[in-house]
Design a protein around this motif. Structure first.
Motif, PDB file in Angstrom:
ATOM      1  N   GLY A  75       0.834  -1.194   0.000  1.00  0.00           N
ATOM      2  CA  GLY A  75       0.000   0.000   0.000  1.00  0.00           C
ATOM      3  C   GLY A  75       0.866   1.240   0.000  1.00  0.00           C
ATOM      4  O   GLY A  75       2.096   1.152  -0.113  1.00  0.00           O
ATOM      5  N   ILE A  76       0.245   2.381   0.129  1.00  0.00           N
ATOM      6  CA  ILE A  76       0.953   3.662   0.131  1.00  0.00           C
ATOM      7  C   ILE A  76       0.671   4.362   1.458  1.00  0.00           C
ATOM      8  O   ILE A  76      -0.488   4.610   1.802  1.00  0.00           O
ATOM      9  N   ILE A  77       1.721   4.689   2.189  1.00  0.00           N
ATOM     10  CA  ILE A  77       1.592   5.318   3.502  1.00  0.00           C
ATOM     11  C   ILE A  77       1.885   6.807   3.380  1.00  0.00           C
ATOM     12  O   ILE A  77       2.814   7.206   2.677  1.00  0.00           O
ATOM     13  N   ARG A  78       1.092   7.605   4.087  1.00  0.00           N
ATOM     14  CA  ARG A  78       1.233   9.059   4.043  1.00  0.00           C
ATOM     15  C   ARG A  78       1.291   9.635   5.452  1.00  0.00           C
ATOM     16  O   ARG A  78       0.656   9.094   6.366  1.00  0.00           O
ATOM     17  N   PRO A  79       1.996  10.743   5.632  1.00  0.00           N
ATOM     18  CA  PRO A  79       1.977  11.411   6.940  1.00  0.00           C
ATOM     19  C   PRO A  79       0.567  11.830   7.319  1.00  0.00           C
ATOM     20  O   PRO A  79      -0.232  12.223   6.464  1.00  0.00           O
ATOM     21  N   GLY A  80       0.252  11.718   8.592  1.00  0.00           N
ATOM     22  CA  GLY A  80      -1.051  12.141   9.084  1.00  0.00           C
ATOM     23  C   GLY A  80      -2.066  11.022   9.203  1.00  0.00           C
ATOM     24  O   GLY A  80      -3.101  11.190   9.851  1.00  0.00           O
ATOM     25  N   GLU A  81      -1.808   9.873   8.580  1.00  0.00           N
ATOM     26  CA  GLU A  81      -2.797   8.806   8.655  1.00  0.00           C
ATOM     27  C   GLU A  81      -2.655   8.022   9.952  1.00  0.00           C
ATOM     28  O   GLU A  81      -1.610   8.021  10.608  1.00  0.00           O
ATOM     29  N   LEU A  82      -3.711   7.330  10.309  1.00  0.00           N
ATOM     30  CA  LEU A  82      -3.722   6.527  11.525  1.00  0.00           C
ATOM     31  C   LEU A  82      -3.030   5.189  11.278  1.00  0.00           C
ATOM     32  O   LEU A  82      -3.056   4.661  10.167  1.00  0.00           O
ATOM     33  N   VAL A  83      -2.432   4.661  12.329  1.00  0.00           N
ATOM     34  CA  VAL A  83      -1.873   3.314  12.299  1.00  0.00           C
ATOM     35  C   VAL A  83      -2.318   2.611  13.576  1.00  0.00           C
ATOM     36  O   VAL A  83      -2.301   3.201  14.662  1.00  0.00           O
ATOM     37  N   THR A  84      -2.762   1.369  13.441  1.00  0.00           N
ATOM     38  CA  THR A  84      -3.223   0.605  14.592  1.00  0.00           C
ATOM     39  C   THR A  84      -2.329  -0.605  14.779  1.00  0.00           C
ATOM     40  O   THR A  84      -2.151  -1.405  13.849  1.00  0.00           O
ATOM     41  N   ALA A  85      -1.777  -0.745  15.962  1.00  0.00           N
ATOM     42  CA  ALA A  85      -0.973  -1.916  16.302  1.00  0.00           C
ATOM     43  C   ALA A  85      -1.906  -3.001  16.811  1.00  0.00           C
ATOM     44  O   ALA A  85      -2.517  -2.859  17.873  1.00  0.00           O
ATOM     45  N   HIS A  86      -2.036  -4.086  16.040  1.00  0.00           N
ATOM     46  CA  HIS A  86      -2.843  -5.235  16.437  1.00  0.00           C
ATOM     47  C   HIS A  86      -1.908  -6.218  17.151  1.00  0.00           C
ATOM     48  O   HIS A  86      -1.269  -7.056  16.514  1.00  0.00           O
ATOM     49  N   ILE A  87      -1.832  -6.091  18.454  1.00  0.00           N
ATOM     50  CA  ILE A  87      -0.913  -6.901  19.247  1.00  0.00           C
ATOM     51  C   ILE A  87      -1.591  -8.225  19.579  1.00  0.00           C
ATOM     52  O   ILE A  87      -2.670  -8.248  20.172  1.00  0.00           O
ATOM     53  N   PRO A  88      -0.984  -9.354  19.187  1.00  0.00           N
ATOM     54  CA  PRO A  88      -1.632 -10.644  19.427  1.00  0.00           C
ATOM     55  C   PRO A  88      -1.478 -11.107  20.877  1.00  0.00           C
ATOM     56  O   PRO A  88      -0.572 -10.643  21.596  1.00  0.00           O
ATOM     57  N   GLU A  89      -2.342 -11.993  21.267  1.00  0.00           N
ATOM     58  CA  GLU A  89      -2.151 -12.670  22.552  1.00  0.00           C
ATOM     59  C   GLU A  89      -0.818 -13.407  22.514  1.00  0.00           C
ATOM     60  O   GLU A  89      -0.476 -14.025  21.499  1.00  0.00           O
ATOM     61  N   HIS A  90      -0.041 -13.302  23.567  1.00  0.00           N
ATOM     62  CA  HIS A  90       1.232 -13.995  23.572  1.00  0.00           C
ATOM     63  C   HIS A  90       1.589 -14.424  24.996  1.00  0.00           C
ATOM     64  O   HIS A  90       1.078 -13.911  25.973  1.00  0.00           O
ATOM     65  N   TRP A  91       2.496 -15.391  25.051  1.00  0.00           N
ATOM     66  CA  TRP A  91       2.958 -15.948  26.316  1.00  0.00           C
ATOM     67  C   TRP A  91       4.391 -15.524  26.579  1.00  0.00           C
ATOM     68  O   TRP A  91       5.178 -15.446  25.650  1.00  0.00           O
ATOM     69  N   LEU A  92       4.690 -15.280  27.832  1.00  0.00           N
ATOM     70  CA  LEU A  92       6.078 -15.031  28.225  1.00  0.00           C
ATOM     71  C   LEU A  92       6.742 -16.387  28.442  1.00  0.00           C
ATOM     72  O   LEU A  92       6.311 -17.169  29.288  1.00  0.00           O
ATOM     73  N   TYR A  93       7.778 -16.643  27.667  1.00  0.00           N
ATOM     74  CA  TYR A  93       8.419 -17.962  27.699  1.00  0.00           C
ATOM     75  C   TYR A  93       8.998 -18.215  29.090  1.00  0.00           C
ATOM     76  O   TYR A  93       9.766 -17.421  29.613  1.00  0.00           O
ATOM     77  N   PRO A  94       8.628 -19.337  29.706  1.00  0.00           N
ATOM     78  CA  PRO A  94       9.060 -19.588  31.093  1.00  0.00           C
ATOM     79  C   PRO A  94      10.519 -20.023  31.167  1.00  0.00           C
ATOM     80  O   PRO A  94      11.074 -20.557  30.203  1.00  0.00           O
TER      81      PRO A  94
END
Length: 210
Positions: A189-208
């Protein structure tokens, strides 16, 4: 949470395993930048940033594959491997922290080869791998991980402060965990200054620990 813990034990997961739920965090694209030639390290502001599956056409880090270096000690140097480092992203807030730690008026994203500067996403460099960065324009980047600061970027900063010695070595010390992210193009796609960006952070585990 109690039911979750019971289910985890039933599945043989270790005691005290920490699961972080998925979430979405919105930010804003402040600047987009690109190199002029493939040999350039410093980037320059552009009006739009077209992204293809191979990254930024003609850019320093474009390509479906890349050659391994010091960051990949498990391969002989110059081994061809998948290119998960097509795009460099940094945040306004973390660049301010870096500048403060280095006792400098500012550190500019262009001096250290960044392609996309965002604001509004807290602790940007700690966004976990597999996160999707979904831009308002429709482009999607997939996060590989944080970008470990290096002396090459430090030299880019040092060039703008000739009266300060040792900035090339100081940068890797002061920018750790604040140097932003590297990502690859999942959807062009084409990214432009001023547009919104959403971080879709997945469920994750902290490795024991073992």
């Amino acid at each position: 949470m109690a039911d979750d813990a019971k289910t985890e034990r039933e599945h043989g997961f270790p005691e005290g395993l920490v699961r972080t739920p998925g979430r979405r965090i919105k930010g804003t694209v402040e600047r987009v930048l690109a190199t002029i030639t493939p040999t350039d390290f410093l980037t320059q502001d552009v009006e739009t940033l077209p992204l293809a599956f191979e990254g930024i056409a003609g850019g320093r880090h474009a390509g479906f594959t890349r050659r391994s270096g010091g960051r990949e000690p498990w391969y002989p140097r110059d081994t061809e491997m998948a290119n998960e480092r097509q795009i460099s992203l940094l945040s306004v807030e973390e660049l301010e922290i870096i500048a403060s730690r280095m006792e400098l008026p500012r550190v500019d994203v262009a001096w250290i080869g960044g392609n996309i500067l965002v604001s509004g996403i807290p602790h940007f460099s700690l966004v976990p791998p597999r996160t999707r960065l979904v831009f308002e324009s429709g482009a999607v980047l997939r996060v590989d991980g944080d970008n470990v600061p290096c002396r090459i970027a430090g030299k880019g900063i040092a060039e703008h402060y000739p009266d300060r010695e040792g900035l090339d070595l100081l940068f890797p010390q002061k920018a750790r965990n604040r140097r932003g992210l590297v990502a690859f193009v999942e959807k062009p796609g084409i990214i432009r200054p001023g547009e919104l960006v959403t971080a879709h952070i997945p469920e994750h585990w902290l490795y024991p620990k073992a």
